[in-house]
Every structure is written in C-alpha cells, then in structure tokens.
Design a protein around this motif. Structure first.
Motif, PDB file in Angstrom:
ATOM      1  N   THR A  95       0.838  -1.191   0.000  1.00  0.00           N
ATOM      2  CA  THR A  95       0.000   0.000   0.000  1.00  0.00           C
ATOM      3  C   THR A  95       0.872   1.239   0.000  1.00  0.00           C
ATOM      4  OG1 THR A  95      -0.082   0.102   2.428  1.00  0.00           O
ATOM      5  CG2 THR A  95      -1.786  -1.198   1.343  1.00  0.00           C
ATOM      6  N   ILE A  96       0.254   2.347  -0.337  1.00  0.00           N
ATOM      7  CA  ILE A  96       0.872   3.653  -0.150  1.00  0.00           C
ATOM      8  C   ILE A  96      -0.189   4.543   0.483  1.00  0.00           C
ATOM      9  CG2 ILE A  96       0.277   4.484  -2.481  1.00  0.00           C
ATOM     10  CD1 ILE A  96       2.987   5.985  -2.428  1.00  0.00           C
ATOM     11  N   GLN A  97       0.207   5.333   1.463  1.00  0.00           N
ATOM     12  CA  GLN A  97      -0.710   6.099   2.300  1.00  0.00           C
ATOM     13  C   GLN A  97      -1.708   5.192   3.021  1.00  0.00           C
ATOM     14  OE1 GLN A  97       0.420   8.965   2.436  1.00  0.00           O
ATOM     15  NE2 GLN A  97       1.524   9.058   0.498  1.00  0.00           N
ATOM     16  N   GLY A  98      -1.319   3.920   3.219  1.00  0.00           N
ATOM     17  CA  GLY A  98      -2.178   2.968   3.909  1.00  0.00           C
ATOM     18  C   GLY A  98      -3.348   2.483   3.083  1.00  0.00           C
ATOM     19  N   LYS A  99      -3.338   2.715   1.770  1.00  0.00           N
ATOM     20  CA  LYS A  99      -4.479   2.373   0.918  1.00  0.00           C
ATOM     21  C   LYS A  99      -4.060   1.394  -0.166  1.00  0.00           C
ATOM     22  CE  LYS A  99      -6.960   6.636   1.790  1.00  0.00           C
ATOM     23  NZ  LYS A  99      -7.983   5.934   2.601  1.00  0.00           N
ATOM     24  N   GLN A 131      -4.313  -0.638  -3.733  1.00  0.00           N
ATOM     25  CA  GLN A 131      -4.599  -0.223  -5.102  1.00  0.00           C
ATOM     26  C   GLN A 131      -5.903  -0.849  -5.581  1.00  0.00           C
ATOM     27  OE1 GLN A 131      -1.242  -0.230  -7.747  1.00  0.00           O
ATOM     28  NE2 GLN A 131      -2.494  -0.988  -9.433  1.00  0.00           N
ATOM     29  N   ARG A 132      -6.680  -0.066  -6.311  1.00  0.00           N
ATOM     30  CA  ARG A 132      -7.934  -0.564  -6.877  1.00  0.00           C
ATOM     31  C   ARG A 132      -7.837  -0.593  -8.386  1.00  0.00           C
ATOM     32  NH1 ARG A 132     -13.026   1.850  -3.585  1.00  0.00           N
ATOM     33  NH2 ARG A 132     -14.013   1.054  -5.482  1.00  0.00           N
ATOM     34  N   ASN A 133      -8.578  -1.524  -8.990  1.00  0.00           N
ATOM     35  CA  ASN A 133      -8.555  -1.663 -10.449  1.00  0.00           C
ATOM     36  C   ASN A 133      -9.745  -0.994 -11.133  1.00  0.00           C
ATOM     37  OD1 ASN A 133      -6.169  -3.248 -10.423  1.00  0.00           O
ATOM     38  ND2 ASN A 133      -7.371  -5.056  -9.866  1.00  0.00           N
ATOM     39  N   ASP A 134     -10.758  -0.584 -10.358  1.00  0.00           N
ATOM     40  CA  ASP A 134     -11.948   0.020 -10.961  1.00  0.00           C
ATOM     41  C   ASP A 134     -11.776   1.521 -11.100  1.00  0.00           C
ATOM     42  OD1 ASP A 134     -11.897   0.295  -8.223  1.00  0.00           O
ATOM     43  OD2 ASP A 134     -14.080   0.295  -8.012  1.00  0.00           O
ATOM     44  N   HIS A 155     -11.030   7.060  -4.693  1.00  0.00           N
ATOM     45  CA  HIS A 155      -9.949   6.404  -3.945  1.00  0.00           C
ATOM     46  C   HIS A 155      -8.582   6.936  -4.381  1.00  0.00           C
ATOM     47  CE1 HIS A 155      -8.193   3.047  -1.646  1.00  0.00           C
ATOM     48  NE2 HIS A 155      -7.318   2.954  -2.632  1.00  0.00           N
ATOM     49  N   SER A 156      -8.397   7.109  -5.691  1.00  0.00           N
ATOM     50  CA  SER A 156      -7.126   7.634  -6.201  1.00  0.00           C
ATOM     51  C   SER A 156      -6.904   9.070  -5.752  1.00  0.00           C
ATOM     52  CB  SER A 156      -7.100   7.550  -7.734  1.00  0.00           C
ATOM     53  OG  SER A 156      -7.139   6.214  -8.169  1.00  0.00           O
ATOM     54  N   VAL A 157      -7.980   9.880  -5.783  1.00  0.00           N
ATOM     55  CA  VAL A 157      -7.868  11.259  -5.328  1.00  0.00           C
ATOM     56  C   VAL A 157      -7.480  11.297  -3.855  1.00  0.00           C
ATOM     57  CG1 VAL A 157      -9.165  13.363  -4.843  1.00  0.00           C
ATOM     58  CG2 VAL A 157      -9.452  12.211  -7.035  1.00  0.00           C
ATOM     59  N   GLN A 158      -8.111  10.438  -3.068  1.00  0.00           N
ATOM     60  CA  GLN A 158      -7.822  10.386  -1.638  1.00  0.00           C
ATOM     61  C   GLN A 158      -6.359  10.048  -1.387  1.00  0.00           C
ATOM     62  OE1 GLN A 158     -10.566   7.716   0.252  1.00  0.00           O
ATOM     63  NE2 GLN A 158     -10.601   8.851   2.164  1.00  0.00           N
ATOM     64  N   PHE A 185      12.611  12.587  -9.392  1.00  0.00           N
ATOM     65  CA  PHE A 185      12.698  13.016  -8.002  1.00  0.00           C
ATOM     66  C   PHE A 185      11.489  13.852  -7.600  1.00  0.00           C
ATOM     67  CE2 PHE A 185      17.128  12.149  -9.008  1.00  0.00           C
ATOM     68  CZ  PHE A 185      17.575  11.512  -7.869  1.00  0.00           C
ATOM     69  N   PHE A 186      10.727  14.333  -8.582  1.00  0.00           N
ATOM     70  CA  PHE A 186       9.533  15.137  -8.322  1.00  0.00           C
ATOM     71  C   PHE A 186       8.333  14.415  -8.936  1.00  0.00           C
ATOM     72  CE2 PHE A 186      13.176  17.982  -8.531  1.00  0.00           C
ATOM     73  CZ  PHE A 186      13.036  18.711  -7.362  1.00  0.00           C
ATOM     74  N   TYR A 187       7.432  13.976  -8.085  1.00  0.00           N
ATOM     75  CA  TYR A 187       6.299  13.186  -8.560  1.00  0.00           C
ATOM     76  C   TYR A 187       5.230  13.121  -7.483  1.00  0.00           C
ATOM     77  CZ  TYR A 187       8.848   9.781  -5.728  1.00  0.00           C
ATOM     78  OH  TYR A 187       9.511   9.158  -4.702  1.00  0.00           O
ATOM     79  N   LEU A 188       4.036  12.716  -7.882  1.00  0.00           N
ATOM     80  CA  LEU A 188       2.948  12.370  -6.971  1.00  0.00           C
ATOM     81  C   LEU A 188       2.485  10.972  -7.322  1.00  0.00           C
ATOM     82  CD1 LEU A 188       0.859  15.693  -7.076  1.00  0.00           C
ATOM     83  CD2 LEU A 188       2.468  14.982  -5.303  1.00  0.00           C
ATOM     84  N   MET A 189       1.941  10.236  -6.352  1.00  0.00           N
ATOM     85  CA  MET A 189       1.548   8.850  -6.597  1.00  0.00           C
ATOM     86  C   MET A 189       0.108   8.616  -6.136  1.00  0.00           C
ATOM     87  SD  MET A 189       4.966   6.584  -5.790  1.00  0.00           S
ATOM     88  CE  MET A 189       4.459   5.294  -6.946  1.00  0.00           C
ATOM     89  N   PRO A 190      -0.843   8.499  -7.073  1.00  0.00           N
ATOM     90  CA  PRO A 190      -2.199   8.091  -6.702  1.00  0.00           C
ATOM     91  C   PRO A 190      -2.302   6.600  -6.400  1.00  0.00           C
ATOM     92  CG  PRO A 190      -2.067   8.498  -9.058  1.00  0.00           C
ATOM     93  CD  PRO A 190      -0.734   8.872  -8.491  1.00  0.00           C
ATOM     94  N   SER A 191      -1.278   5.835  -6.792  1.00  0.00           N
ATOM     95  CA  SER A 191      -1.174   4.419  -6.436  1.00  0.00           C
ATOM     96  C   SER A 191       0.274   3.995  -6.669  1.00  0.00           C
ATOM     97  CB  SER A 191      -2.124   3.555  -7.285  1.00  0.00           C
ATOM     98  OG  SER A 191      -1.683   3.509  -8.639  1.00  0.00           O
TER      99      SER A 191
END
Length: 588
Positions: A267-271, A273-276, A285-288, A358-364
């Motif tokens: 997980t990342i951020q304790g969440k 990954q979802r496929n839907d 979920h990705s926004v969260q 080195f600069f990024y955001l991760m929704p999953s």
C-alpha cells in the motif's frame, strides 16, 4: 514580437487584460483546480517502470529462511528492553558481534526548546548501536543502510529481530559489493539525526553526540523498517521526507516490483490499489491517496526515519508493516525475503539512483504523476498573478516611497515576532498561544501604518503597494512550488484569490471575513480537519483544535530539531505577504 514592441498594440493588450481581468482570473483558477483533480484519473497518469538498468530485473532467488528465529530474537530484545527500561545497548552489542559484524555505539543528547508533549520528553539522551558488514568483493567505498528504531513499549520489536536475522544471513553470503550497515537508533528521529550528523561530520542542529568510531563507504540507499506484529497483512511504503523531499522513484518501483513477485500486499498512504479506476469510487480512492501524499509533503516534516537521509542525497524510504482485519497474511520469512531481494538489487548499483524522477505524486504504487504533468496546475494559478501585474502599471503614477515601504517593513517585523517569540517561554501551551496571540495582534499593526509617516494614503499608494504584494507573492509561490510543489499549490489555492479581489473599495466586513478564512492560520486549521477526513478518522471541532495546536508546536520543534523550513517560511514570508493584502483592504 510586433505585438509587444509596438507601443500602441501593447497599450491595447494591457487595456484588454484590464477589462477582462475578472473573467480571466476565474477561468484560470477553475482550470488549475480541474487540472489538479484530473491528475488522479488513471488514463492521465503514467505507469511506473524501472529506469535504472542495474535494477531492471527481479530475477534473483531469495532464500532467507529464518523468520521464526528473527521473531524469537525480537522477543528476546523486548525482554531486555523491559529489563533495562530502554535501549538494551550491551545486549545489542553482544548480539551483533555474535553475528560477525563490526559493532560501534554513539551517545547523543539534545535539550528541546520546550517540552515535546506528544512524546513526553524535554531532555533527550540516548545511544545508537550499529554494526557494519564489510563488503568481501569490493574496495568498501559504498554502503547500504538497514535501520530499525528502538521505540517505547512493545512497538517495533519484530523489526529489530528481523534486522538482526538479516544481518546473520547476509554475513554468510559472498556476493556483497557494498558495506551494509545495520542500525538500531534510539529516540526515533533525534537518534537518526545524531547518527547521520556523526557519519557525515556535520552538525547543523546543535546536537551533542560522540564521534563515530566506525564508518562504511558513501551511503547509496537506506531503508527503515517498522514492524510491530508477528504477521502482517500489507506493507506500506512511506516516501515523504524533510521539507517535502522524495526519494528517487526507482526505489518505490523496486519495492513494488518485489511485492508483486513475492506476493505481498503493498500500500501507499495505507491504501490498497484498486482496479476500478473508471468508476466514481475508484477515482475517489485515487484522489484520496494522492491528496494524502500532497498533505504530508506540504507539512515539510519527515514521516519516518528515512526522511532525514534525503537531505544528504541518500535515497531512502520507510517500510511499515500493517496488521489489519484482512484475510491475507504474510509471515516474517516472506518479509525477510522481500528485503533480501531489494538489497541484492541495490547491491548491483554502479552509481547513485538518478535516472528516474525526483519530483512526482503517486495516486497508487503502479501509477505516478510526473512534474511535467502537475506543474501546469500551479502554472494556471500563477497566470492570475501575471495578469494582475500586467494590468497594474497602466493605472499608476509614482507615490511616496514611505507610503509603500512602511507597511512592507512592519508586516515583516510582525512575522519575525511570530517566528522568534517562542524561545523565552518553556511550556508547550505558552509557546503555541504566544505565537497565535502575536499572529492575531499583527492584524492591527499594518492597518493604515502609511499614515504614520506620510499622512493620508493616496489612491496611487495602494495600487503600488498591491503591485509590490503581487510581485512578492508570485516570486514566493514560484520558489516554494519548485522546492515543495504541494505546499506551493496549497498556498496558491488560498492566496491567489486574495491577491485577485482585494482593493480598498470592496465591502469591508465581508472581505475581511474572506481574508481571515483564507489566511495562513485558517488554511492550516482547515488542512488539519481535511487530513483527518482523508485518513477516514474524522474528529470533533475540539479535538481538531487540539490537533491544530499540536501541529503548530510540532512545526516549531521540527524546525529547531531537524531544520524543517515550513514554520519559518510561513512566519517570515507567507504571513507578512498576507498582511500586505490586509493593509490594502483597509487603506484610506
């Protein structure tokens, strides 16, 4: 070029921007927010991939067999920890020596500027214990670090047991080309800061520590391990470091690749990954997940021991074991094999990790948003400031210098008071309440200060002051976003509307209320409640207020102990900039 060089056309362009200023600002603001929210939509993101050729394949055979023995060692460590009432230094030294490591200790002490009530400490004294496994097949110029913090109670005993188990197993392997340092640090981040300063012969925080008697090579990468259960359901990857720094994306890719290979839920951020992704709930979920990363990065605090490595250009992350009510379980042997695989791949590195982002955001964990995708969202907000700057010169003449300089100076002096006033007091409540009191009193200080030196304010005076404030804000937000995008974007969301609508001619009471709502303090208060909602742990207003006070005190401590820049940035730059707009609103 002709449009800009021809004076008549330039004046016509400025006139057009002046007439359409409000619609342009609204459209740019809405477009910037929409762009940012769209970043979490999976078709707009990139799939993660390994950029470093030396780590491009996970085809290594992991053979770590001693998970149960590691748990037994962890229980033994727990017993000795309870017996001595803290770090069992002598037992750790003997245990590491028995595993064939070169073992050293480091003592350290730190007096906090005021008590840390979250962890009930003021004068912190402790000892770090570390063992070095020398590389048998290389000149020992490079090193890797595996650390586990010694925490109070029954927390993280399993991590120390697994660290010692891996040390014994690694000692019997002959393929290591880098030194491997096994570190057990006391007092979490304070102990890690002392060890890193000692290792690199620096002292940036004024901490007292004994010099390190043993060193390995230049540290290439590090992992911090947090396990507090014999079995785990998932492993959570923590990336956010000091001042919003992130490790090279390939380190996260390596973790995800071995989790997929070995079959461990990650997980990342304790969440999970979802496929839907094409459903409303999947997108939410990705926004969260992405917003949690944004909030953590904007805080500027290190969210694990790994966060302090990043200031030394060492790629590092924290791996945290989570034991929830899910059916799936992984034992310690499986976790040990995952770490073995990661260290074997890091052992293959010929140079530091540098080929990925080195600069990024991760929704999953399987998708990321690169800097080229998220910066336009900030750019659209910055365009609003540029239109304000472009349309201003045509409306102004030259006012007295003092009428602009006076509120500018006094606003910054107020910010200095907020930044330094906490030192004379010793109690946490006094520190926080003093800072809030000065912050609130600052609302009255710049109010019509131009009249003190230059008599009545002029119409041109507030326009010049607003031009200065907008230029100031544009430079401030631009520099902040380059260093910490998340912090810069959150500040832009609240301060850009202030810059766009504030004049002395708008309704005073309503505008003052809006300005207070969009002030740095209220932004922080709203962020506390929003963060709790994202974590699905909503709090009452009273609990949220207490968290708000705790966040302020923790920000001051993080600045004093580790060099976090968020508190001085807000106090010395952002708050005075906001005060300039407050002064414009009440200009007479």
């Amino acid at each position: 070029m002709g449009l800009l060089s021809d004076p008549n056309r330039r004046r016509a362009l400025i006139s057009l921007l002046t007439r359409l200023n409000a619609p342009i600002c609204v459209v740019c603001y809405m477009a910037g927010v929409a762009w940012f929210m769209g970043l979490a939509f999976e078709p707009f993101t990139l799939r993660t991939y390994m950029s470093e050729n030396a780590m491009g394949s996970t085809m290594v055979e992991e053979r770590f067999p001693a998970g149960e023995r590691a748990l037994a060692t962890g229980r033994e460590f727990s017993a000795h920890k309870k017996k001595v009432g803290g770090m069992p230094v002598d037992w750790l030294v003997k245990t590491m020596q028995a595993r064939g490591l070169e073992v050293f200790t480091q003592r350290f002490s730190r007096t906090l500027p005021f008590p840390d009530e979250n962890k009930e400490r003021y004068l912190v004294k402790g000892t770090n214990v570390y063992g070095i496994l020398r590389a048998p097949r290389a000149p020992r110029t490079e090193a890797l670090v595996l650390s586990a913090p010694c925490t109070p109670g029954d927390n993280n005993n399993q991590a120390v047991g697994l660290l010692l188990g891996l040390a014994q197993y690694f000692r019997n392997q002959v393929y290591w080309a880098k030194d491997i340092i096994f570190l057990v640090n006391e007092h979490d981040l304070i102990g890690m800061q002392a060890w890193l300063e000692g290792y690199h012969h620096t002292n940036t925080t004024g901490m007292d520590w004994s010099p390190l008697q043993g060193r390995g090579g230049s540290i290439q990468a590090a992992l911090s391990l947090e396990l507090s259960s014999d079995v785990i359901t998932s492993l959570d990857l923590v990336l956010e470091g000091l001042n919003g720094q992130l490790p090279n994306l390939d380190l996260a890719n390596l973790f995800y690749a071995f989790c997929q290979k070995i079959g461990v839920l990650c997980t990342i951020q304790g969440k999970l990954q979802r496929n839907d992704w094409d459903s409303v709930s999947g997108y939410s979920h990705s926004v969260q997940t992405m917003m949690l990363m944004v909030m953590k990065q904007a805080s500027g605090r290190p969210w694990g021991d790994h966060g302090l490595f990043l200031r030394y250009h060492i790629e590092a992350a924290t791996i945290k074991g989570i034991n929830s009510f899910r059916q799936y379980k992984s034992d310690t042997t499986t976790i040990g094999r995952l770490l073995e695989g990661m260290y074997r791949k890091l052992n293959n590195l010929l140079e530091r990790l540098h080929q990925s982002y080195f600069f990024y955001l991760m929704p999953s964990l399987s998708h990321f948003v690169s800097i080229g995708y998220y910066m336009p969202a900030f750019g659209l907000l910055a365009v609003i400031l540029l239109t304000l700057i472009k349309s201003a010169p045509s409306q102004m003449s030259s006012p007295g210098v003092l009428s602009v300089l006076t509120p500018l100076v006094i606003s910054h002096l107020t910010g200095v008071e907020v930044a330094v006033e906490h030192f004379p007091v010793s109690e946490t409540e006094a520190v926080v309440l003093t800072a809030i009191a000065i912050y609130t009193a600052g609302l009255a200080l710049p109010h019509n200060t131009h009249r003190l030196l230059s008599g009545e304010g002029t119409e041109q005076g507030w326009k010049v002051l607003k031009l200065v404030a907008v230029l100031y804000l544009a430079v401030l937000l631009g520099c902040t976003a380059l260093i910490n995008f998340s912090l810069g974007f959150i500040l832009a969301l609240t301060l850009v509307p202030v810059a766009a609508f504030v004049t002395p001619h708008v309704p005073k009471i309503l505008s003052a209320f809006i300005l207070v709502i969009l002030s740095p303090a209220c932004t922080l208060l709203f962020s506390v409640f929003f963060f709790q909602e994202l974590q699905e742990m909503p709090v009452s207003f009273i609990d949220g207020w207490m968290l708000f006070l705790s966040v302020i005190s923790q920000g001051i401590l993080d600045h004093s102990l580790y060099g976090s820049l968020v508190y001085p940035l807000i106090a010395l730059l952002v708050y005075p900039c906001w005060l300039l707009f407050w002064n414009i609103l009440f200009w007479k």
